[in-house]
Scaffold this motif. Sequence first.
Motif, PDB file in Angstrom:
ATOM      1  N   LEU A  61       0.829  -1.207   0.000  1.00  0.00           N
ATOM      2  CA  LEU A  61       0.000   0.000   0.000  1.00  0.00           C
ATOM      3  C   LEU A  61       0.865   1.259   0.000  1.00  0.00           C
ATOM      4  O   LEU A  61       0.574   2.224  -0.720  1.00  0.00           O
ATOM      5  CB  LEU A  61      -0.918   0.006   1.229  1.00  0.00           C
ATOM      6  N   GLU A  62       1.922   1.240   0.787  1.00  0.00           N
ATOM      7  CA  GLU A  62       2.770   2.420   0.915  1.00  0.00           C
ATOM      8  C   GLU A  62       3.572   2.679  -0.351  1.00  0.00           C
ATOM      9  O   GLU A  62       3.740   3.840  -0.764  1.00  0.00           O
ATOM     10  CB  GLU A  62       3.690   2.262   2.124  1.00  0.00           C
ATOM     11  N   VAL A  63       4.064   1.613  -0.974  1.00  0.00           N
ATOM     12  CA  VAL A  63       4.806   1.775  -2.227  1.00  0.00           C
ATOM     13  C   VAL A  63       3.924   2.432  -3.281  1.00  0.00           C
ATOM     14  O   VAL A  63       4.371   3.287  -4.055  1.00  0.00           O
ATOM     15  CB  VAL A  63       5.326   0.408  -2.733  1.00  0.00           C
ATOM     16  N   ARG A  64       2.649   2.060  -3.299  1.00  0.00           N
ATOM     17  CA  ARG A  64       1.719   2.609  -4.286  1.00  0.00           C
ATOM     18  C   ARG A  64       1.084   3.926  -3.825  1.00  0.00           C
ATOM     19  O   ARG A  64       0.266   4.501  -4.543  1.00  0.00           O
ATOM     20  CB  ARG A  64       0.611   1.575  -4.565  1.00  0.00           C
ATOM     21  N   GLU A  65       1.446   4.351  -2.613  1.00  0.00           N
ATOM     22  CA  GLU A  65       0.894   5.577  -2.031  1.00  0.00           C
ATOM     23  C   GLU A  65      -0.629   5.533  -1.963  1.00  0.00           C
ATOM     24  O   GLU A  65      -1.322   6.526  -2.207  1.00  0.00           O
ATOM     25  CB  GLU A  65       1.375   6.816  -2.799  1.00  0.00           C
ATOM     26  N   LEU A  66      -1.143   4.381  -1.582  1.00  0.00           N
ATOM     27  CA  LEU A  66      -2.582   4.203  -1.399  1.00  0.00           C
ATOM     28  C   LEU A  66      -2.921   4.582   0.040  1.00  0.00           C
ATOM     29  O   LEU A  66      -3.250   3.744   0.884  1.00  0.00           O
ATOM     30  CB  LEU A  66      -2.995   2.762  -1.723  1.00  0.00           C
ATOM     31  N   TRP A  67      -2.839   5.887   0.307  1.00  0.00           N
ATOM     32  CA  TRP A  67      -2.919   6.353   1.687  1.00  0.00           C
ATOM     33  C   TRP A  67      -4.296   6.136   2.305  1.00  0.00           C
ATOM     34  O   TRP A  67      -4.392   5.839   3.511  1.00  0.00           O
ATOM     35  CB  TRP A  67      -2.524   7.824   1.750  1.00  0.00           C
ATOM     36  N   ASP A  68      -5.361   6.286   1.544  1.00  0.00           N
ATOM     37  CA  ASP A  68      -6.703   6.044   2.098  1.00  0.00           C
ATOM     38  C   ASP A  68      -6.837   4.603   2.565  1.00  0.00           C
ATOM     39  O   ASP A  68      -7.444   4.330   3.617  1.00  0.00           O
ATOM     40  CB  ASP A  68      -7.782   6.348   1.059  1.00  0.00           C
ATOM     41  N   GLU A  69      -6.288   3.675   1.790  1.00  0.00           N
ATOM     42  CA  GLU A  69      -6.357   2.262   2.148  1.00  0.00           C
ATOM     43  C   GLU A  69      -5.523   1.969   3.392  1.00  0.00           C
ATOM     44  O   GLU A  69      -5.904   1.148   4.228  1.00  0.00           O
ATOM     45  CB  GLU A  69      -5.902   1.383   0.979  1.00  0.00           C
ATOM     46  N   VAL A  70      -4.374   2.641   3.509  1.00  0.00           N
ATOM     47  CA  VAL A  70      -3.553   2.480   4.717  1.00  0.00           C
ATOM     48  C   VAL A  70      -4.339   2.913   5.947  1.00  0.00           C
ATOM     49  O   VAL A  70      -4.410   2.196   6.957  1.00  0.00           O
ATOM     50  CB  VAL A  70      -2.241   3.298   4.613  1.00  0.00           C
ATOM     51  N   ILE A  71      -4.943   4.090   5.865  1.00  0.00           N
ATOM     52  CA  ILE A  71      -5.707   4.622   6.998  1.00  0.00           C
ATOM     53  C   ILE A  71      -6.876   3.710   7.341  1.00  0.00           C
ATOM     54  O   ILE A  71      -7.129   3.403   8.516  1.00  0.00           O
ATOM     55  CB  ILE A  71      -6.194   6.050   6.681  1.00  0.00           C
ATOM     56  N   ARG A  72      -7.586   3.258   6.309  1.00  0.00           N
ATOM     57  CA  ARG A  72      -8.736   2.387   6.532  1.00  0.00           C
ATOM     58  C   ARG A  72      -8.308   1.084   7.209  1.00  0.00           C
ATOM     59  O   ARG A  72      -8.956   0.623   8.168  1.00  0.00           O
ATOM     60  CB  ARG A  72      -9.439   2.087   5.207  1.00  0.00           C
ATOM     61  N   ALA A  73      -7.219   0.487   6.731  1.00  0.00           N
ATOM     62  CA  ALA A  73      -6.749  -0.775   7.294  1.00  0.00           C
ATOM     63  C   ALA A  73      -6.296  -0.597   8.740  1.00  0.00           C
ATOM     64  O   ALA A  73      -6.600  -1.431   9.607  1.00  0.00           O
ATOM     65  CB  ALA A  73      -5.605  -1.338   6.445  1.00  0.00           C
ATOM     66  N   VAL A  74      -5.574   0.476   9.019  1.00  0.00           N
ATOM     67  CA  VAL A  74      -5.141   0.742  10.397  1.00  0.00           C
ATOM     68  C   VAL A  74      -6.357   0.910  11.308  1.00  0.00           C
ATOM     69  O   VAL A  74      -6.399   0.359  12.419  1.00  0.00           O
ATOM     70  CB  VAL A  74      -4.249   1.995  10.464  1.00  0.00           C
ATOM     71  N   ASP A  75      -7.348   1.654  10.844  1.00  0.00           N
ATOM     72  CA  ASP A  75      -8.543   1.898  11.656  1.00  0.00           C
ATOM     73  C   ASP A  75      -9.362   0.632  11.868  1.00  0.00           C
ATOM     74  O   ASP A  75     -10.189   0.573  12.791  1.00  0.00           O
ATOM     75  CB  ASP A  75      -9.406   2.978  11.000  1.00  0.00           C
ATOM     76  N   GLU A  76      -9.145  -0.367  11.032  1.00  0.00           N
ATOM     77  CA  GLU A  76      -9.819  -1.660  11.220  1.00  0.00           C
ATOM     78  C   GLU A  76      -8.998  -2.593  12.097  1.00  0.00           C
ATOM     79  O   GLU A  76      -9.560  -3.344  12.909  1.00  0.00           O
ATOM     80  CB  GLU A  76     -10.066  -2.313   9.856  1.00  0.00           C
ATOM     81  N   ILE A  77      -7.681  -2.557  11.959  1.00  0.00           N
ATOM     82  CA  ILE A  77      -6.819  -3.496  12.681  1.00  0.00           C
ATOM     83  C   ILE A  77      -6.700  -3.139  14.156  1.00  0.00           C
ATOM     84  O   ILE A  77      -6.789  -4.018  15.026  1.00  0.00           O
ATOM     85  CB  ILE A  77      -5.421  -3.556  12.023  1.00  0.00           C
ATOM     86  N   ILE A  78      -6.506  -1.864  14.472  1.00  0.00           N
ATOM     87  CA  ILE A  78      -6.294  -1.495  15.873  1.00  0.00           C
ATOM     88  C   ILE A  78      -7.462  -1.933  16.776  1.00  0.00           C
ATOM     89  O   ILE A  78      -7.241  -2.513  17.840  1.00  0.00           O
ATOM     90  CB  ILE A  78      -6.005   0.015  16.005  1.00  0.00           C
ATOM     91  N   PRO A  79      -8.730  -1.712  16.377  1.00  0.00           N
ATOM     92  CA  PRO A  79      -9.831  -2.142  17.263  1.00  0.00           C
ATOM     93  C   PRO A  79      -9.968  -3.664  17.392  1.00  0.00           C
ATOM     94  O   PRO A  79     -10.677  -4.132  18.290  1.00  0.00           O
ATOM     95  CB  PRO A  79     -11.079  -1.549  16.585  1.00  0.00           C
ATOM     96  N   LEU A  80      -9.311  -4.416  16.526  1.00  0.00           N
ATOM     97  CA  LEU A  80      -9.417  -5.876  16.577  1.00  0.00           C
ATOM     98  C   LEU A  80      -8.669  -6.484  17.756  1.00  0.00           C
ATOM     99  O   LEU A  80      -8.935  -7.627  18.134  1.00  0.00           O
ATOM    100  CB  LEU A  80      -8.873  -6.493  15.279  1.00  0.00           C
ATOM    101  N   PHE A  81      -7.733  -5.736  18.347  1.00  0.00           N
ATOM    102  CA  PHE A  81      -6.863  -6.306  19.369  1.00  0.00           C
ATOM    103  C   PHE A  81      -6.848  -5.438  20.615  1.00  0.00           C
ATOM    104  O   PHE A  81      -7.245  -4.275  20.602  1.00  0.00           O
ATOM    105  CB  PHE A  81      -5.448  -6.489  18.802  1.00  0.00           C
TER     106      PHE A  81
END
Length: 216
Positions: A61-81
């Motif tokens: 994601l970072e190599v492609r600069e898909l920043w919205d996807e990075v933010i979305r994934a982080v916001d999904e992963i953190i609440p999982l744990f």
Amino acid sequence: MLAQGKSQMEQWMDTYVVLKQAIQKEREINPEFAREFDEIDEELDDSCEVTGWLEDFFEELEVRELWDEVIRAVDEIIPLFDWKEISADEFRIKRTMALNGQKKFEESVTYCKEWYQETECENAAAMMVYSLIGAKDYSAAESLVEQYISDETECTDENEILFRAAQVLYQKQKKKSKEKKIAKQLDAYEKRLEELFDCFGDDMDLDDWEEELPFS
């Protein structure tokens, strides 16, 4: 391989969705399933190195600069744990970098302030410095740096990230004397690491001893 094309990225995204859904389904059966992020591989009997795959996924994601996807994934992963045994700093750093990558510096500063108020850790402080630099609030960035780094402060594993941020800040401010002092500390830190690597040799698994570093 990285950055091969849209179809490959779609495969990465599809796998990520399946992984997320698998964790959620396991939780429906057993609410205590892999409550800590670093328990996933163990719960799966190491049949699939999920943590390593996620590192590669975010790198894509970072190599492609898909920043919205990075933010979305982080916001999904953190609440999982629960993040009681380890911190979520690695993912919070990724989120901050994504906001800065989008030049959303004010939003990034706000995010880092909330993170910093919660933890007051070096990682949060360093990422807030980067965000303040992006927002061109050099005075606030320097004030934060000075809370952690004085002329006597040694660069260590814990605060290296702050030294790196300070170096960027002083470069932006063209404060050559301060930049030189920071660079000197970073050089000394890297030299200590090299000396330790030389002591253990090329075949030593660094994971076996990194926790024993005298300056960690």
